[in-house]
Design a protein around this motif. Sequence first.
Motif, PDB file in Angstrom:
ATOM      1  N   ASN A 380      27.438 -19.779  81.474  1.00 30.70           N
ATOM      2  CA  ASN A 380      27.464 -18.328  81.309  1.00 30.70           C
ATOM      3  C   ASN A 380      26.919 -17.928  79.940  1.00 30.70           C
ATOM      4  N   ASN A 381      27.377 -18.597  78.893  1.00 28.52           N
ATOM      5  CA  ASN A 381      26.929 -18.237  77.546  1.00 28.52           C
ATOM      6  C   ASN A 381      25.463 -18.598  77.311  1.00 28.52           C
ATOM      7  N   LEU A 382      24.975 -19.636  77.989  1.00 26.11           N
ATOM      8  CA  LEU A 382      23.559 -19.990  77.874  1.00 26.11           C
ATOM      9  C   LEU A 382      22.662 -18.938  78.528  1.00 26.11           C
ATOM     10  N   THR A 383      23.094 -18.451  79.680  1.00 18.30           N
ATOM     11  CA  THR A 383      22.247 -17.530  80.451  1.00 18.30           C
ATOM     12  C   THR A 383      22.446 -16.065  80.076  1.00 18.30           C
ATOM     13  N   ALA A 384      23.509 -15.766  79.327  1.00 18.88           N
ATOM     14  CA  ALA A 384      23.834 -14.358  79.054  1.00 18.88           C
ATOM     15  C   ALA A 384      22.690 -13.609  78.381  1.00 18.88           C
ATOM     16  N   ASN A 385      22.094 -14.195  77.362  1.00 18.41           N
ATOM     17  CA  ASN A 385      21.054 -13.500  76.600  1.00 18.41           C
ATOM     18  C   ASN A 385      19.725 -14.241  76.587  1.00 18.41           C
ATOM     19  N   SER A 386      19.583 -15.210  77.469  1.00 20.68           N
ATOM     20  CA  SER A 386      18.391 -16.048  77.415  1.00 20.68           C
ATOM     21  C   SER A 386      17.643 -16.077  78.749  1.00 20.68           C
ATOM     22  N   THR A 388      15.040 -17.679  79.181  1.00 21.99           N
ATOM     23  CA  THR A 388      14.558 -19.063  79.305  1.00 21.99           C
ATOM     24  C   THR A 388      15.522 -19.908  80.128  1.00 21.99           C
ATOM     25  N   PHE A 389      16.817 -19.780  79.856  1.00 29.11           N
ATOM     26  CA  PHE A 389      17.791 -20.573  80.605  1.00 29.11           C
ATOM     27  C   PHE A 389      17.925 -20.081  82.045  1.00 29.11           C
ATOM     28  N   CYS A 390      17.779 -18.774  82.241  1.00 28.14           N
ATOM     29  CA  CYS A 390      17.795 -18.257  83.612  1.00 28.14           C
ATOM     30  C   CYS A 390      16.604 -18.812  84.390  1.00 28.14           C
ATOM     31  N   THR A 391      15.459 -18.898  83.730  1.00 28.61           N
ATOM     32  CA  THR A 391      14.276 -19.476  84.366  1.00 28.61           C
ATOM     33  C   THR A 391      14.514 -20.947  84.704  1.00 28.61           C
ATOM     34  N   SER A 392      15.131 -21.681  83.785  1.00 32.43           N
ATOM     35  CA  SER A 392      15.434 -23.093  84.038  1.00 32.43           C
ATOM     36  C   SER A 392      16.345 -23.249  85.248  1.00 32.43           C
ATOM     37  N   LEU A 393      17.324 -22.395  85.344  1.00 32.70           N
ATOM     38  CA  LEU A 393      18.262 -22.437  86.467  1.00 32.70           C
ATOM     39  C   LEU A 393      17.524 -22.274  87.792  1.00 32.70           C
ATOM     40  N   LEU A 394      16.548 -21.365  87.799  1.00 31.07           N
ATOM     41  CA  LEU A 394      15.790 -21.105  89.021  1.00 31.07           C
ATOM     42  C   LEU A 394      14.759 -22.195  89.293  1.00 31.07           C
ATOM     43  N   VAL A 414      34.668 -16.469  89.883  1.00 21.67           N
ATOM     44  CA  VAL A 414      34.325 -15.425  88.918  1.00 21.67           C
ATOM     45  C   VAL A 414      33.259 -15.925  87.947  1.00 21.67           C
ATOM     46  N   LEU A 415      33.399 -17.149  87.478  1.00 24.79           N
ATOM     47  CA  LEU A 415      32.423 -17.689  86.527  1.00 24.79           C
ATOM     48  C   LEU A 415      31.050 -17.879  87.174  1.00 24.79           C
ATOM     49  N   VAL A 416      31.022 -18.393  88.410  1.00 24.84           N
ATOM     50  CA  VAL A 416      29.753 -18.563  89.121  1.00 24.84           C
ATOM     51  C   VAL A 416      29.080 -17.211  89.317  1.00 24.84           C
ATOM     52  N   LEU A 417      29.836 -16.220  89.747  1.00 26.78           N
ATOM     53  CA  LEU A 417      29.288 -14.883  89.981  1.00 26.78           C
ATOM     54  C   LEU A 417      28.792 -14.252  88.686  1.00 26.78           C
ATOM     55  N   THR A 418      29.490 -14.529  87.581  1.00 27.76           N
ATOM     56  CA  THR A 418      29.066 -13.990  86.285  1.00 27.76           C
ATOM     57  C   THR A 418      27.730 -14.590  85.861  1.00 27.76           C
ATOM     58  N   VAL A 419      27.576 -15.890  86.062  1.00 26.24           N
ATOM     59  CA  VAL A 419      26.297 -16.550  85.749  1.00 26.24           C
ATOM     60  C   VAL A 419      25.177 -15.937  86.574  1.00 26.24           C
ATOM     61  N   GLU A 425      20.339  -9.666  86.223  1.00 26.90           N
ATOM     62  CA  GLU A 425      20.097  -8.548  85.319  1.00 26.90           C
ATOM     63  C   GLU A 425      18.823  -8.708  84.485  1.00 26.90           C
ATOM     64  N   LYS A 426      18.214  -9.898  84.549  1.00 26.05           N
ATOM     65  CA  LYS A 426      16.973 -10.096  83.794  1.00 26.05           C
ATOM     66  C   LYS A 426      15.790  -9.367  84.427  1.00 26.05           C
ATOM     67  N   GLY A 427      15.946  -8.864  85.658  1.00 24.64           N
ATOM     68  CA  GLY A 427      14.881  -8.047  86.216  1.00 24.64           C
ATOM     69  C   GLY A 427      14.380  -8.468  87.584  1.00 24.64           C
ATOM     70  N   PRO A 428      13.444  -7.693  88.128  1.00 31.43           N
ATOM     71  CA  PRO A 428      12.945  -7.919  89.494  1.00 31.43           C
ATOM     72  C   PRO A 428      12.374  -9.313  89.715  1.00 31.43           C
ATOM     73  N   ALA A 429      11.661  -9.851  88.733  1.00 29.48           N
ATOM     74  CA  ALA A 429      11.046 -11.175  88.913  1.00 29.48           C
ATOM     75  C   ALA A 429      12.104 -12.239  89.191  1.00 29.48           C
ATOM     76  N   TYR A 430      13.263 -12.105  88.576  1.00 31.26           N
ATOM     77  CA  TYR A 430      14.347 -13.076  88.779  1.00 31.26           C
ATOM     78  C   TYR A 430      15.026 -12.842  90.130  1.00 31.26           C
ATOM     79  N   CYS A 431      15.162 -11.571  90.509  1.00 25.54           N
ATOM     80  CA  CYS A 431      15.790 -11.270  91.806  1.00 25.54           C
ATOM     81  C   CYS A 431      14.948 -11.791  92.966  1.00 25.54           C
ATOM     82  N   GLN A 432      13.626 -11.764  92.790  1.00 25.99           N
ATOM     83  CA  GLN A 432      12.743 -12.248  93.848  1.00 25.99           C
ATOM     84  C   GLN A 432      12.939 -13.738  94.124  1.00 25.99           C
ATOM     85  N   ARG A 433      13.428 -14.459  93.105  1.00 24.13           N
ATOM     86  CA  ARG A 433      13.695 -15.886  93.286  1.00 24.13           C
ATOM     87  C   ARG A 433      15.037 -16.124  94.005  1.00 24.13           C
ATOM     88  N   LEU A 434      15.874 -15.084  94.034  1.00 21.19           N
ATOM     89  CA  LEU A 434      17.189 -15.207  94.670  1.00 21.19           C
ATOM     90  C   LEU A 434      17.212 -14.617  96.073  1.00 21.19           C
TER      91      LEU A 434
END
Length: 508
Positions: A380-386, A388-394, A414-419, A425-434
Amino acid sequence: MWSRRQSRLKTLACGVEELRCRRREREAALRKARREQQLVSKRLLREDAPEEAGGQSAPVLLGEAEVQQILRLAQRGTDEKEREKALVSLRRGLQHPETQQTFIRLEGSVRTLVGLLTSNRALLQLEAARCLHELSHSEQSAVAQACLPATSYLLTYLSGHSPDFIELCLYTLGNLIVESEAVRKQLLAQGVVPALAACIQSPHVAVLEALGYALSQLLQAKEAPEIIPHWCPYGSCSPPASAGSSLLDSSLPQHMLRLMQPGPKLNLGVAVEFTWCLHYIICSQVNNAVLLTLGALPTLATLLLDLAGAVQRADDEGLELLACPVLRCLSNLLTEVPVEAMGEQMELRDERVVAALFILLQFFLQKQPTLLPEGLWLLNNLTANSPTFCTSLLSLDLVEPLLQLLPLSNVISVLVLTVLCNVVEKGPAYCQRLWPGPLLSCLLKTLVLSDTEVVGQSLELLQLLFLYQPEAAQAFLQQSGLQALERHQEEAQLQDRILALQQTAIRG
């Protein structure tokens, strides 16, 4: 047309920002609660005594007359052997709570013991120290208070030559620190930090482990801010007048980080103790900028990679003991790194960190489920403001393994949903991967749960997804999503979120 688009974009930004702020407030409250979870404990060191190894270690209840007789023999026995034997009998008696009370009530008993501790007979010194160690392990605070006259000598002996004796003194001091505020204040006045700092260069693993224990007990106490200085490493503020007793003003932090470095010389027990020490320093929030400049973040990131490597090699015995403080240190220290500086941390730009964390999550799932929340909190703390880490996750296809953790417990959900909120929240490009994918069907299952926190986090994730990916809202309606919300209509704390989600879904 332009005006309408502009208006819609503004509404979208406000909605996302509001959700982001709400989650950050909750996370701050959770961090505070986690920081207040202490691991205060006492430890008993008995393995060095030969008669314990022979199976004769049962506590012996001694009466007042017997204690007096033993003390007389320990002081004035005919030879050293008899005096040592008397102290062994006393130590076995002091393993019994009632004997401890009898001992401290006797006038001059502690003074006699301290006198034997400071004698020039090594065997008598060692047995007297073992007696004090038994007293320090008592659950009765009055017993610990009675040991006050011995603390200055215990500190002095930390600079001695016998590793066994130094180890015993350190564990005794650690036990006393837990019990008594008076002991802590006295130790601070007597220069406990410089004395401990002198021990950290010992070549003996047992001494280093005992040092880590004593230091961790001190750092958990409410006086901890007194030994962590309020100075900054850039010269813009001055060190306190008592800087000599300050932990970060000593060589301890550098040596602690050195002892945590992965490699053939890494000792698990020592690394565990000093990583907990680092955790308590970080939690004090006095001056974590110092730790960042000393390289704490890359040291912890490298240690995380090493732990994952150990799992892959099936060399994981005792690994969870180190994994817990490493995860907590990284999680809490990340909150101290400014968002704009996150990308400057070379070790944290590497997607191997995310891969390593998932290796550990799989290990915890199989062998240590209680540590799953620790790993997810770090994610959660890695992906909160980064991004780059959200991209790595995907890019590493880790969303599905993450979703598989949802049924395990409400806390984990709760923790999984928060991540996942962090990613969306990083934007449309990230939502398209989900989307499309298994996310929506998993969320529909969480909406029928009774836990309001899980449902509330699911609602936030859905709202973010619908704002950026309107097609997901249409699928939600087609799969009877609104009906799933009806069971929560009467829950006051969810009503606003449900209404907002309904409006977003219909509008989408």
